[in-house]
Design an enzyme around this catalytic site. Structure first.
Site, short mmCIF file in Angstrom:
data_model
loop_
_atom_site.label_atom_id
_atom_site.label_comp_id
_atom_site.label_asym_id
_atom_site.label_seq_id
_atom_site.Cartn_x
_atom_site.Cartn_y
_atom_site.Cartn_z
N LYS A 83 0.85 -1.19 0.00
CA LYS A 83 0.00 0.00 0.00
C LYS A 83 0.89 1.24 0.00
CE LYS A 83 -4.42 0.90 2.27
NZ LYS A 83 -5.08 0.91 3.59
C1 E4P Z 1 -8.48 1.79 3.44
O1 E4P Z 1 -7.62 1.15 2.92
C2 E4P Z 1 -8.31 2.53 4.69
O2 E4P Z 1 -7.61 1.70 5.60
C3 E4P Z 1 -9.61 2.87 5.36
O3 E4P Z 1 -10.72 2.50 4.57
C4 E4P Z 1 -9.70 4.23 5.94
O4 E4P Z 1 -10.96 4.40 6.55
P1 E4P Z 1 -11.27 5.60 7.56
O5 E4P Z 1 -11.41 6.85 6.76
O6 E4P Z 1 -12.58 5.22 8.19
O7 E4P Z 1 -10.13 5.65 8.52
#
Ligand code: E4P
Length: 217
Positions: A83
Site C-alpha cells: 500500500k
Molecule cells: C483503506 O484502505 C483505509 O484503511 C480505510 O478505509 C480508511 O478508513 P477511515 O477513513 O474510516 O479511517
C-alpha cells in the site's frame, strides 16, 4: 463486488472468514496501532487466514525508501498488496514495484485525476476514501462514479477499491456504481445482514411455532 475487511483485528477477520465473505484485507498504520501488534507478526497471521490480497502500508515518504519498505512487506507472504500513498513519490514507487511484479494498492485517493495517474503507474488497486470526503461535505460516491467512468472509457484494469466506508448505505451505493471491491470495518459488514423486518418476522414465526407444540425431528 469483492469484500475486503478494513482491520488488523485477527479475531474479527477469522470470524468473517468463516462465513466466506472475506476476499481480502486492508490495513493501515492507524489500524496497526489500534490492534497493538507488531506489523510483521500480525500481517503474517492475517495472510495465513485470508488467501486474497492483504494490504500492508509503507510509511517512508521518498520513493527509494518506499520501494525498500514495500519489498520488505512483500516478503511477509505472497498475497501482500503493497500500500502506497498517492503522492508523486508514491506513484514513482508504484511504477517501480508494479514493474517488479508486486501487487500495489494506491491509497489516500481523493480525486479522479489522482486515480487516473495511479492507473497509469500500474496500480492493481486504487483506494478512493469516500467517508473522508463525505466528512468534509463532498460526495465520496460521486468520486467512485467518476473513476468508474474514466477507467471504463480507457479500459484501465486497476480495480476500484472503495475505502473509508462508514455505513451500509455506502456499500449499496458503491455496489450500484460498480466498484470492483469495497473495504469496510467488521461491524459495517456484520450490519449488512440486519433488517428490523427480519427480526420482527422471525420473532412472529417463533411465537407461532411455539403454539404448534411441535419439534423438528
Ligand atoms: C483503506 O484502505 C483505509 O484503511 C480505510 O478505509 C480508511 O478508513 P477511515 O477513513 O474510516 O479511517
Amino acid at each position: 463486488m469483492k469484500f475486503f475487511v478494513d482491520t488488523a483485528d485477527v479475531d474479527a477477520i477469522r470470524d468473517l472468514a468463516e462465513l466466506g465473505v472475506v476476499d481480502g484485507v486492508t490495513t493501515n498504520p492507524s489500524l496497526i496501532l489500534k490492534a497493538g501488534r507488531d506489523i510483521t507478526e500480525v500481517t503474517r497471521e492475517i495472510c495465513e487466514i485470508v488467501d486474497g490480497p492483504v494490504s500492508a502500508e509503507v510509511v517512508a515518504l521518498d520513493a527509494p525508501a518506499m520501494i525498500e519498505e514495500g519489498r520488505k512487506l512483500a516478503r511477509i507472504a505472497p498475497n501482500i498488496a503493497i500500500k502506497l500513498p498517492l503522492t508523486w513519490d508514491g506513484l514513482k514507487a508504484c511504477k517501480a514495484l508494479a514493474s517488479e511484479g508486486y501487487m500495489i494498492n494506491v491509497t489516500l485517493c481523493f480525486s479522479a485525476n489522482q486515480a487516473l495517474l495511479a492507473a497509469k503507474a500500474g496500480a492493481s488497486f486504487i483506494s478512493p476514501f469516500i467517508g473522508r470526503l463525505d466528512d468534509i461535505n463532498l460526495d465520496g460516491c460521486e468520486l467512485i462514479q467518476d473513476i468508474r467512468t474514466i477507467y471504463d472509457n480507457y479500459g484501465f484494469e486497476t480495480e476500484i477499491l472503495a475505502a473509508s466506508i462508514r455505513s451500509v448505505n455506502h456499500v449499496t451505493e458503491v455496489a450500484r456504481i460498480g466498484a470492483d471491491v469495497m473495504t469496510a470495518p467488521p461491524d459495517v459488514i456484520r450490519k449488512l445482514a440486519s433488517h428490523p423486518l427480519t427480526d420482527k418476522g422471525l420473532d412472529a414465526f417463533l411465537k407461532d411455532w411455539e403454539k404448534t407444540g411441535q419439534k423438528i425431528l
